[in-house]
Design a protein around this motif. Structure first.
Motif, mmCIF file in Angstrom:
data_model
loop_
_atom_site.group_PDB
_atom_site.id
_atom_site.type_symbol
_atom_site.label_atom_id
_atom_site.label_comp_id
_atom_site.label_asym_id
_atom_site.label_seq_id
_atom_site.Cartn_x
_atom_site.Cartn_y
_atom_site.Cartn_z
ATOM 1 N N HIS A 154 29.233 -11.194 14.440
ATOM 2 C CA HIS A 154 28.002 -11.098 13.664
ATOM 3 C C HIS A 154 27.064 -10.040 14.258
ATOM 4 C CE1 HIS A 154 28.990 -15.225 12.022
ATOM 5 N NE2 HIS A 154 28.679 -14.554 10.941
ATOM 6 N N GLU A 155 27.034 -9.952 15.585
ATOM 7 C CA GLU A 155 26.114 -9.016 16.220
ATOM 8 C C GLU A 155 26.471 -7.574 15.881
ATOM 9 O OE1 GLU A 155 24.495 -7.762 20.658
ATOM 10 O OE2 GLU A 155 25.376 -9.748 20.362
ATOM 11 N N ILE A 156 27.736 -7.227 15.962
ATOM 12 C CA ILE A 156 28.154 -5.849 15.667
ATOM 13 C C ILE A 156 27.834 -5.497 14.222
ATOM 14 C CG2 ILE A 156 30.155 -4.352 15.395
ATOM 15 C CD1 ILE A 156 31.374 -5.699 17.833
ATOM 16 N N GLU A 157 28.181 -6.368 13.291
ATOM 17 C CA GLU A 157 27.924 -6.104 11.873
ATOM 18 C C GLU A 157 26.427 -5.993 11.599
ATOM 19 O OE1 GLU A 157 28.845 -8.070 7.451
ATOM 20 O OE2 GLU A 157 29.295 -9.193 9.292
ATOM 21 N N HIS A 158 25.660 -6.913 12.174
ATOM 22 C CA HIS A 158 24.219 -6.932 11.935
ATOM 23 C C HIS A 158 23.544 -5.696 12.515
ATOM 24 C CE1 HIS A 158 20.262 -8.753 11.249
ATOM 25 N NE2 HIS A 158 19.940 -8.325 12.466
ATOM 26 N N LEU A 159 23.909 -5.299 13.736
ATOM 27 C CA LEU A 159 23.283 -4.145 14.362
ATOM 28 C C LEU A 159 23.579 -2.870 13.590
ATOM 29 C CD1 LEU A 159 23.866 -4.824 18.174
ATOM 30 C CD2 LEU A 159 21.722 -4.979 16.910
ATOM 31 N N ASN A 160 24.768 -2.759 13.069
ATOM 32 C CA ASN A 160 25.111 -1.565 12.289
ATOM 33 C C ASN A 160 24.256 -1.486 11.020
ATOM 34 O OD1 ASN A 160 26.893 0.781 11.813
ATOM 35 N ND2 ASN A 160 27.582 -0.410 10.062
ATOM 36 N N LYS A 161 24.145 -2.587 10.299
ATOM 37 C CA LYS A 161 23.352 -2.606 9.066
ATOM 38 C C LYS A 161 21.866 -2.407 9.366
ATOM 39 C CE LYS A 161 26.457 -5.562 6.352
ATOM 40 N NZ LYS A 161 26.599 -6.873 5.653
ATOM 41 N N ALA A 162 21.367 -3.095 10.411
ATOM 42 C CA ALA A 162 19.944 -3.014 10.736
ATOM 43 C C ALA A 162 19.550 -1.615 11.191
ATOM 44 C CB ALA A 162 19.598 -4.033 11.816
ATOM 45 N N SER A 163 20.427 -0.930 11.928
ATOM 46 C CA SER A 163 20.103 0.422 12.389
ATOM 47 C C SER A 163 20.074 1.408 11.230
ATOM 48 C CB SER A 163 21.107 0.877 13.452
ATOM 49 O OG SER A 163 22.424 0.941 12.924
ATOM 50 N N LEU A 164 20.928 1.215 10.231
ATOM 51 C CA LEU A 164 20.893 2.064 9.037
ATOM 52 C C LEU A 164 19.620 1.805 8.223
ATOM 53 C CD1 LEU A 164 24.629 1.815 7.898
ATOM 54 C CD2 LEU A 164 23.460 3.861 8.743
ATOM 55 N N ALA A 231 22.485 -10.267 25.140
ATOM 56 C CA ALA A 231 23.567 -9.637 24.384
ATOM 57 C C ALA A 231 24.818 -10.495 24.444
ATOM 58 C CB ALA A 231 23.854 -8.257 24.958
ATOM 59 N N THR A 232 25.590 -10.490 23.370
ATOM 60 C CA THR A 232 26.855 -11.226 23.354
ATOM 61 C C THR A 232 28.036 -10.277 23.363
ATOM 62 O OG1 THR A 232 26.931 -11.300 20.930
ATOM 63 C CG2 THR A 232 25.801 -13.110 22.052
ATOM 64 N N THR A 233 27.776 -8.982 23.179
ATOM 65 C CA THR A 233 28.861 -8.003 23.154
ATOM 66 C C THR A 233 28.285 -6.614 23.395
ATOM 67 O OG1 THR A 233 30.759 -7.224 21.876
ATOM 68 C CG2 THR A 233 28.691 -7.512 20.680
ATOM 69 N N SER A 234 29.166 -5.654 23.604
ATOM 70 C CA SER A 234 28.733 -4.276 23.795
ATOM 71 C C SER A 234 28.305 -3.671 22.453
ATOM 72 C CB SER A 234 29.877 -3.440 24.385
ATOM 73 O OG SER A 234 30.238 -3.937 25.662
ATOM 74 N N VAL A 235 27.237 -2.898 22.489
ATOM 75 C CA VAL A 235 26.733 -2.258 21.275
ATOM 76 C C VAL A 235 27.626 -1.061 20.943
ATOM 77 C CG1 VAL A 235 24.762 -1.125 20.186
ATOM 78 C CG2 VAL A 235 24.401 -2.977 21.842
ATOM 79 N N PRO A 236 28.073 -0.941 19.707
ATOM 80 C CA PRO A 236 28.902 0.222 19.328
ATOM 81 C C PRO A 236 28.197 1.542 19.627
ATOM 82 C CG PRO A 236 28.944 -1.447 17.603
ATOM 83 C CD PRO A 236 27.899 -1.877 18.595
ATOM 84 N N LEU A 237 28.950 2.535 20.093
ATOM 85 C CA LEU A 237 28.373 3.830 20.434
ATOM 86 C C LEU A 237 27.690 4.474 19.237
ATOM 87 C CD1 LEU A 237 31.134 5.373 22.739
ATOM 88 C CD2 LEU A 237 29.136 4.018 23.360
ATOM 89 N N GLU A 238 28.255 4.294 18.051
ATOM 90 C CA GLU A 238 27.666 4.870 16.846
ATOM 91 C C GLU A 238 26.249 4.359 16.632
ATOM 92 O OE1 GLU A 238 28.530 5.068 11.998
ATOM 93 O OE2 GLU A 238 29.798 3.870 13.330
ATOM 94 N N ALA A 268 15.810 3.843 30.240
ATOM 95 C CA ALA A 268 17.141 4.421 30.498
ATOM 96 C C ALA A 268 17.992 4.521 29.237
ATOM 97 C CB ALA A 268 17.863 3.577 31.546
ATOM 98 N N THR A 269 17.976 3.481 28.393
ATOM 99 C CA THR A 269 18.832 3.501 27.213
ATOM 100 C C THR A 269 18.384 4.567 26.228
ATOM 101 O OG1 THR A 269 19.205 1.116 27.459
ATOM 102 C CG2 THR A 269 19.825 2.100 25.360
ATOM 103 N N ALA A 270 17.077 4.623 25.942
ATOM 104 C CA ALA A 270 16.576 5.624 25.007
ATOM 105 C C ALA A 270 16.825 7.039 25.542
ATOM 106 C CB ALA A 270 15.079 5.412 24.771
#
Length: 276
Positions: A154-164, A231-238, A268-270
């Motif tokens: 859910h986290e990967i899918e949600h982060l991708n949609k939310a960032s778009l 965090a529950t997983t690594s954030v996709p590089l994209e 650091a991340t930004a």
């Protein structure tokens, strides 16, 4: 009321330690923040985006909702309420920490300051910023956690949609430069504390903040982060690349306005993904 009675106007940022700050200050014997952390008065009154915080009719019978409705109907009640919190001689600090106040104008900050000054209370604004990429990720994880969906899939899918979605519509809560400009145009330099989430939990920052608020320093508990979203997983590089490019102008604007904060060191991340 003490001559150094202080009202803390917390203006954000969201997911930047405001709940922890309220928890640390409100537990003090010389502070009384009233019945809420976030009162949502001035955002409800002045920012159409936050109209959902305006009371619905008929007004529910919950006493907190009823009291907020009275503040919104007649804001002088809000100022009188907090001034009354400071009447006991041992109480020196009160406040309202509502992150969406970050969207208020310079004129709004001026009106708040003047209303309290008329009641013998000094206003001290506090604005804490966080690495915008980390803040965005934390905010999205909080939403998933509240829905019981904080899992890797859910986290990967949600982060991708939310960032778009972020690319199409930005929130005023995220516009650090606009908040900095409004604060500095509306209030005196001595009435503004600007800090970073990344250093908020250190003894040095806590000491500076207590000195700024005119209260004795007490040992803070930096080990307990209120409302932290892990965090529950690594954030996709994209996603990281997309966020880095989006927030790059914001980081540069904060660097220009607050060079003493050294955001290039603490965010650091930004900084890693801004040129991606």
């Amino acid at each position: 009321m003490a001559s150094d009675a202080t009202f803390l106007l917390g203006v954000g940022a969201q997911k930047a330690g405001t709940s922890w700050l309220h928890d640390q200050l409100n537990r003090r014997s010389d502070a009384d923040f009233g019945f809420l952390k976030e009162y949502h008065i001035f955002d409800a009154l002045e920012l159409e985006r936050f109209a959902n915080f305006r009371p619905k009719r008929p007004t529910p019978l919950k006493w907190r909702t009823w009291r907020r409705a009275r503040f919104i109907a007649r804001p002088e009640r809000y100022f009188d309420y907090f001034a009354s919190r400071l009447k006991p001689p041992q109480i020196r600090l009160t406040g309202d920490i509502t992150p969406s106040y970050a969207g208020l104008s310079a004129e709004s900050y001026q009106r708040i300051q003047k209303a309290f000054a008329q009641r013998g209370v000094q206003t001290r604004a506090v604005f804490i910023m966080r690495d915008p990429v980390e803040r965005f990720l934390s905010q999205q994880r909080m939403q998933l956690r509240k829905r019981g969906l904080l899992t890797p899939a859910h986290e990967i899918e949600h982060l991708n949609k939310a960032s778009l979605k972020l690319l199409k519509r930005e929130s005023p809560r995220n516009d650090y430069p606009a908040t900095l400009d409004a604060l500095r145009d509306g209030l005196a330099k001595s009435e503004i504390f600007i800090g970073l989430y990344e250093t908020l939990f250190t003894a040095v920052t806590h000491r500076k903040l207590c000195r700024y608020l005119g209260i004795p320093e007490q040992v803070s508990d930096g080990s307990h982060r209120v409302n932290a979203s892990q965090a529950t997983t690594s954030v996709p590089l994209e996603v990281l690349q997309r966020l880095g490019r989006h927030f790059s102008p914001l980081v540069a604007a904060v660097q220009e306005r607050c060079p003493d904060l050294a955001v290039e060191q603490h965010w650091a991340t930004a900084m890693t993904w801004r040129e991606a």
